[in-house]
Enzyme design. Structure first.
Site, PDB file in Angstrom:
ATOM      1  N   LYS A 183       0.834  -1.208   0.000  1.00 54.45           N
ATOM      2  CA  LYS A 183       0.000   0.000   0.000  1.00 54.45           C
ATOM      3  C   LYS A 183       0.873   1.264   0.000  1.00 54.45           C
ATOM      4  CE  LYS A 183      -3.655  -2.296  -0.385  1.00 54.45           C
ATOM      5  NZ  LYS A 183      -4.549  -2.980   0.515  1.00 54.45           N
TER       6      LYS A 183
HETATM    7  C1  LIG Z   1      -5.567  -4.071   0.944  1.00 55.60           C
HETATM    8  C2  LIG Z   1      -7.026  -3.822   1.006  1.00 55.60           C
HETATM    9  C3  LIG Z   1      -7.781  -4.083   2.166  1.00 55.60           C
HETATM   10  C4  LIG Z   1      -7.234  -4.833   3.342  1.00 55.60           C
HETATM   11  O1  LIG Z   1      -6.153  -4.231   3.980  1.00 55.60           O
HETATM   12  P1  LIG Z   1      -5.393  -5.020   5.146  1.00 55.60           P
HETATM   13  O2  LIG Z   1      -4.585  -3.939   5.802  1.00 55.60           O
HETATM   14  O3  LIG Z   1      -4.530  -6.054   4.487  1.00 55.60           O
HETATM   15  O4  LIG Z   1      -6.390  -5.601   6.057  1.00 55.60           O
HETATM   16  C5  LIG Z   1      -9.111  -3.709   2.191  1.00 55.60           C
HETATM   17  N1  LIG Z   1      -9.692  -3.142   1.131  1.00 55.60           N
HETATM   18  C6  LIG Z   1      -9.016  -2.898  -0.011  1.00 55.60           C
HETATM   19  C7  LIG Z   1      -9.737  -2.243  -1.161  1.00 55.60           C
HETATM   20  C8  LIG Z   1      -7.668  -3.248  -0.121  1.00 55.60           C
HETATM   21  O5  LIG Z   1      -7.016  -3.043  -1.268  1.00 55.60           O
END
Ligand SMILES: *Cc1c(COP(=O)(O)O)cnc(C)c1O
Length: 382
Positions: A183
């Site tokens: 991310k």
């Molecule tokens: C990555 C992601 C999540 C989950 O994030 P985590 O921190 O791994 O729990 C939720 N929604 C979207 C759209 C994502 O891309």
């Protein structure tokens, strides 16, 4: 040009490594000073009143639903193109998930389809700022006010993103961010929830650590006490100081990282806009997107290649891509949620792939992606 292009490389600076080492040497590894500083800095950065650091965005989505009072008998609407987290948290609470189509051009929740799916049992809607492209927040706010449901933004991609000049984080009732490895801001694993509501913020703070009425920081610190009460049935969803130290360093470089992704997206946009093998993706004009993802959409009608085959051809040229996302109703766990179908989502899923876009991408790597994509598309023209 023999350049290898991975899908993503996290950008971790020397000063972030130093801060993490500092925590390792400090004797305090769990939630403490670093976490609380990270929360304050994150709130200041996004313009949110309250920010609570968590173990993941999935935890943030779950606690947002708990804070919104979602339970059995309630319906929660989520877009069909998202990561499975957005849906699974609804099921944790025994509520009923309802899938909604997305707009063809922005891949964000389709307001017309959403209006069809709202019922008197709709307790929350979780729009996703796909790729960092903010949803139509004015329309969502007005529907939330009319039908009194909670507006929970899945902002996993949207750091930093702007809607009408306002940063994502203070627009919805709750905004949920992800600090997963790929991310825009990463702590390896981690998440943050922001809200404007002080009481809900206090509730979420308590729920993230077993429902106890004070933080472990207070319990073990010199000035703290061993005594605490449990007033809620809580969860083990807190962040630790190792992650927070990394997050603080990453946060300080978010605007710089955004500008780098924007310049890559500009080059991609210019290169592909004149190419009839692709169909352009739209960012809402009132918005500035984080460009966490760069979606490329193949114009299948003009090409003799499928999306899947195209991804393999790029891989043969040492370019790694991905697909965001497999529509939720394609999973065996969730295919009962198909309903009348999702024509836009199917159209997108047949055509879309995500190109590499990360701050440390070299000019040479960007040029290699552009050259390879355009050459392959020209070769496959019908
Ligand atoms: C990555 C992601 C999540 C989950 O994030 P985590 O921190 O791994 O729990 C939720 N929604 C979207 C759209 C994502 O891309």
């Amino acid at each position: 040009m023999a350049v290898s292009v991975p899908f993503h490389v996290p950008d971790i600076g020397e000063s972030e490594i130093e801060s993490v080492l500092g925590v390792l040497k400090s004797g305090w590894l769990t939630m403490g000073k670093e976490t609380f500083s990270f929360e304050r800095e994150f709130a200041a950065f996004t313009g949110a009143s309250h920010a609570i650091a968590l173990s993941s965005c999935t935890a943030a989505l779950h606690l947002a639903l708990v804070a919104a009072g979602v339970g059995p008998g309630d319906e929660v609407i989520v877009p069909v193109i998202t990561f499975v987290s957005t849906l699974e948290v609804v099921i944790y609470l025994g509520a009923t998930p309802v899938l909604c189509d997305v707009e063809k051009d922005t891949h964000t929740i389709d307001i017309a389809d959403l209006e069809q799916k709202i019922t008197s049992r709709t307790k929350a809607v979780i729009p996703v700022d796909y790729s960092g492209n903010p949803c139509d927040m004015d329309a969502l706010r007005s529907l939330a006010d009319t039908h009194s449901f909670a507006l929970i933004s899945d902002a996993a991609h949207a750091l930093p993103s702007f809607y009408k000049g306002k940063m994502v984080g203070s627009i919805a009732d709750y905004s949920c961010f992800s600090f997963y490895a790929t991310k825009p801001l990463t702590t390896g694993e981690g998440g943050m929830i922001t809200t404007e509501d002080p009481e809900k913020a206090a509730l979420i703070r308590q729920l993230r650590l077993h429902g106890i009425n004070r933080d472990a920081w207070n319990r073990y610190a010199k000035e703290g006490s061993w005594m605490y009460d449990v007033t809620q049935n809580g969860y083990k969803y807190n962040m630790g100081d190792l992650q927070a130290a990394l997050g603080r360093g990453q946060l300080a470089r978010q605007m710089e990282h955004l500008e780098k992704r924007e310049s890559i997206a500009d080059r991609y946009n210019r290169a592909f806009s004149s190419c009839d093998g692709t169909i352009s993706y739209s960012v809402r004009p009132e918005s500035r997107t984080s460009w966490h993802i760069y979606p490329l959409r193949l114009n299948l009608e003009a090409l003799s290649v499928t999306r899947d085959r195209f991804i393999e051809e790029l891989r043969e040229h040492d370019i790694t891509t991905s697909v965001h996302f497999i529509p939720l109703h394609h999973f065996s766990m969730h295919n009962a949620l198909t309903g009348d179908g999702f024509p836009h989502a199917e159209w997108i899923f047949d055509r879309v792939l995500s190109l590499p876009i990360f701050p440390s991408m070299s000019d040479e790597q960007v040029a290699c992606v552009i050259d390879t994509v355009t050459t392959l598309l020209n070769k496959r023209r019908r």
